[in-house]
Design a protein around this motif. Structure first.
Motif, short mmCIF file in Angstrom:
data_model
loop_
_atom_site.label_atom_id
_atom_site.label_comp_id
_atom_site.label_asym_id
_atom_site.label_seq_id
_atom_site.Cartn_x
_atom_site.Cartn_y
_atom_site.Cartn_z
N HIS A 19 -13.75 41.21 -31.83
CA HIS A 19 -12.55 41.98 -32.09
C HIS A 19 -11.77 41.32 -33.21
N GLN A 20 -11.22 42.13 -34.10
CA GLN A 20 -10.47 41.58 -35.22
C GLN A 20 -8.98 41.73 -34.97
N HIS A 21 -8.23 40.71 -35.33
CA HIS A 21 -6.78 40.68 -35.16
C HIS A 21 -6.13 40.35 -36.50
N HIS A 22 -5.04 41.04 -36.81
CA HIS A 22 -4.24 40.71 -37.98
C HIS A 22 -2.81 40.41 -37.53
N ILE A 23 -2.30 39.28 -37.94
CA ILE A 23 -0.91 38.96 -37.64
C ILE A 23 -0.20 38.56 -38.94
N GLU A 24 1.08 38.81 -38.96
CA GLU A 24 1.88 38.52 -40.15
C GLU A 24 2.87 37.40 -39.86
N ILE A 25 2.97 36.47 -40.79
CA ILE A 25 3.94 35.38 -40.71
C ILE A 25 4.77 35.43 -41.98
N ALA A 26 6.03 35.82 -41.85
CA ALA A 26 6.83 36.08 -43.04
C ALA A 26 8.29 35.70 -42.83
N PRO A 27 8.64 34.42 -42.99
CA PRO A 27 10.06 34.04 -42.92
C PRO A 27 10.87 34.86 -43.91
N LEU A 28 12.09 35.21 -43.54
CA LEU A 28 12.94 36.03 -44.41
C LEU A 28 13.96 35.14 -45.11
N PRO A 29 13.83 34.96 -46.42
CA PRO A 29 14.80 34.13 -47.15
C PRO A 29 16.23 34.62 -46.91
N GLY A 30 17.13 33.67 -46.77
CA GLY A 30 18.52 34.00 -46.47
C GLY A 30 18.83 34.01 -45.00
N PHE A 31 17.79 34.20 -44.16
CA PHE A 31 17.99 34.27 -42.71
C PHE A 31 17.13 33.27 -41.95
N SER A 32 15.86 33.14 -42.28
CA SER A 32 14.99 32.18 -41.59
C SER A 32 15.36 30.76 -41.98
N GLN A 33 15.25 29.86 -41.01
CA GLN A 33 15.50 28.44 -41.30
C GLN A 33 14.29 27.81 -41.97
N GLU A 34 13.09 28.32 -41.68
CA GLU A 34 11.88 27.79 -42.29
C GLU A 34 11.58 28.55 -43.58
N THR A 35 10.84 27.90 -44.48
CA THR A 35 10.45 28.53 -45.73
C THR A 35 8.98 28.96 -45.66
N LEU A 36 8.61 29.83 -46.57
CA LEU A 36 7.21 30.26 -46.63
C LEU A 36 6.30 29.08 -46.93
N SER A 37 6.74 28.18 -47.79
CA SER A 37 5.93 27.00 -48.12
C SER A 37 5.69 26.14 -46.89
N GLU A 38 6.70 25.96 -46.07
CA GLU A 38 6.56 25.15 -44.86
C GLU A 38 5.58 25.76 -43.87
N VAL A 39 5.70 27.07 -43.64
CA VAL A 39 4.81 27.69 -42.66
C VAL A 39 3.39 27.79 -43.20
N THR A 40 3.25 27.94 -44.51
CA THR A 40 1.91 27.96 -45.09
C THR A 40 1.21 26.63 -44.89
N ASP A 41 1.92 25.55 -45.14
CA ASP A 41 1.34 24.21 -44.92
C ASP A 41 0.94 24.02 -43.47
N GLU A 42 1.81 24.47 -42.55
CA GLU A 42 1.51 24.29 -41.13
C GLU A 42 0.27 25.09 -40.71
N ILE A 43 0.19 26.34 -41.15
CA ILE A 43 -0.93 27.18 -40.75
C ILE A 43 -2.24 26.68 -41.34
N ILE A 44 -2.23 26.26 -42.59
CA ILE A 44 -3.47 25.74 -43.20
C ILE A 44 -3.93 24.47 -42.49
N LEU A 45 -2.99 23.59 -42.14
CA LEU A 45 -3.35 22.39 -41.39
C LEU A 45 -3.91 22.75 -40.03
N LEU A 46 -3.29 23.71 -39.36
CA LEU A 46 -3.76 24.14 -38.05
C LEU A 46 -5.15 24.74 -38.14
N LEU A 47 -5.37 25.60 -39.11
CA LEU A 47 -6.68 26.23 -39.27
C LEU A 47 -7.75 25.19 -39.59
N SER A 48 -7.39 24.22 -40.42
CA SER A 48 -8.35 23.19 -40.82
C SER A 48 -8.70 22.26 -39.67
#
Length: 336
Positions: free
Chosen positions: A49-78
C-alpha cells in the motif's frame, strides 16, 4: 479510521520537496511569500500500500523551519525508515504528518464528508474579495481574512458583502493583527449580528474577551490553541476552536482539544495551513475519524480547506494524480 495499535512496516521511502507559486504574494504575519514550500513523503508498506504525507511548516506561524524538518526527516530515513510510523518528533508539522499514517483513506471518507460545511475563504483587497464572493454565486456563509488591509477597508468590505446578500453570515479571521482600538473601531462600525465569530482579533486573549463582552460578539480560538501553556477557561462568547493540525501537532493534542470542544459545546473547524492536496486529504481523513466516533452526535465540525485556489498551476491539486505529480518534484532522498 485511526488505530493506535496499527502496525505499519515501511519497505520503501522517497522524500520530495515542492515549491509552488501563489497567484499573488501572500502575507503570513511577518512572512511575505510568493511560493509555498514543503515536503511530500511517499511510503510503501509491506502490503504494497502506498501512503503520501505532507510536512509543511507555515512561515510566520510554525516555530520550526522547513530546513529543520528536512534535516530531521532525511536523518530519520537514513537511519531507520522502516519504523518511521513510531517516530516521535518535537516538530509539530512532522508529528501530525506521521500520525496521519495511521489513517486509512477510502471512498467512504469522501462520502461521509459531503454533509460537512467547507466554508469558502475570501482574502485580498476590497475589489478582489467582492469579485471572489460574486464568483461563488453568493453563498450564505463565508470566511473573510481581515487585518491585512486598512481597518477602513476591512469595514467597507464587510459592509459591502452584507449589502450584496442580506442573508450572509461572515466568519472573520484577524490573526491577532489588530490593536484593541482597531478591533473596537471595526466592531462599532459593522452589524455585529452578521458576524458569526471572529478569530483572534488581537494578540491578547483577555482583551479579546473584553471586546466580546462589550460588543456581544463571538470569538474563535486559533493561535491561542497552539500555545503549550494553553489552559481553556470557559466563556460564553467563545464559539469555536480553529484547529490547524500542522500548527497544533500530535493527534494526542488534537484529541484533547476535541474533547474540550465536546464538553463545552464548541464548534470545531479543522483548517488548512495552506498545504497541497496531500495535506488537505490528511484534514479530511482526520475529520472523518471524528465523525466515525461515538461522539459524532455531540461534535459540531466544519472544514476550512478552501485554499488550493490561491496556488498557481495544477501541481498537487488533484488527489488522483499525486504519484504522477511527485515525479515532477525535487527528489531529496530515496531508499530505492
Amino acid at each position: 479510521m485511526y488505530n493506535k495499535s496499527a502496525q505499519i512496516t515501511i519497505t520503501q521511502a522517497t522524500l520530495f520537496a515542492y515549491k509552488i507559486p501563489f497567484k499573488s504574494p501572500m502575507r503570513f504575519k511577518e512572512a511575505h511569500l510568493t511560493h509555498r514550500e514543503g515536503l511530500i513523503l511517499e511510503l510503501t508498506d509491506k502490503k504494497n500500500h502506498q501512503h503520501h504525507i505532507e510536512i509543511a511548516p507555515l512561515p510566520g506561524f510554525s516555530q520550526e523551519t522547513l530546513s529543520e524538518v528536512t534535516d530531521e526527516i532525511i536523518l530519520l530515513l537514513s537511519t531507520n525508515f522502516h519504523d518511521i510510523v513510531n517516530y516521535k518528533s518535537h516538530f509539530k508539522s512532522v508529528q501530525f504528518a506521521l500520525d496521519c499514517l495511521r489513517f486509512n483513506h477510502s471512498k467512504e471518507i469522501d462520502d461521509a464528508l459531503t454533509c460537512i460545511d467547507n466554508i469558502p475563504l475570501l482574502q485580498g483587497d476590497h475589489n478582489a474579495v467582492i469579485q471572489q464572493y460574486q464568483a461563488l454565486n453568493s453563498p450564505q456563509m463565508i470566511k473573510l481574512k481581515v487585518a491585512k488591509e486598512s481597518i477602513e477597508s476591512d469595514i467597507s468590505t464587510f459592509q459591502q458583502l452584507c449589502f450584496l446578500n442580506p442573508l450572509l453570515t461572515i466568519r472573520c479571521d484577524a490573526n491577532q493583527a489588530w490593536s484593541q482600538q482597531q478591533a473596537a473601531l471595526f466592531f462599532s462600525a459593522i452589524d455585529c449580528q452578521r458576524l458569526d465569530y471572529i478569530e483572534e482579533p488581537t494578540g491578547d486573549h483577555q482583551i479579546n474577551l473584553q471586546l466580546a463582552d462589550k460588543y456581544q460578539i463571538y470569538l474563535a480560538l486559533d493561535e491561542t490553541l497552539q500555545r503549550t501553556s494553553f489552559d481553556y477557561q470557559a466563556h460564553p462568547f467563545i464559539k469555536a476552536f480553529i484547529i490547524k493540525p500542522t500548527l497544533v501537532g500530535s493527534k494526542h493534542k488534537i484529541d484533547q482539544l476535541v474533547s474540550l470542544a465536546i464538553q463545552h459545546d464548541i464548534l470545531v473547524s479543522f483548517s488548512s495551513s495552506f498545504e497541497t492536496i496531500v495535506g488537505l486529504q490528511q484534514l479530511k481523513d482526520l475529520t472523518s475519524h471524528y465523525l466515525s466516533e461515538d461522539n459524532s452526535r455531540t461534535l459540531n465540525i466544519s472544514l476550512g480547506i478552501d485554499t488550493l485556489k490561491y496556488f498557481n498551476g495544477p501541481l498537487l491539486k488533484d488527489s488522483q494524480k499525486i504519484q504522477q505529480h511527485c515525479q515532477q518534484l525535487e527528489l531529496l532522498w530515496t531508499s530505492n
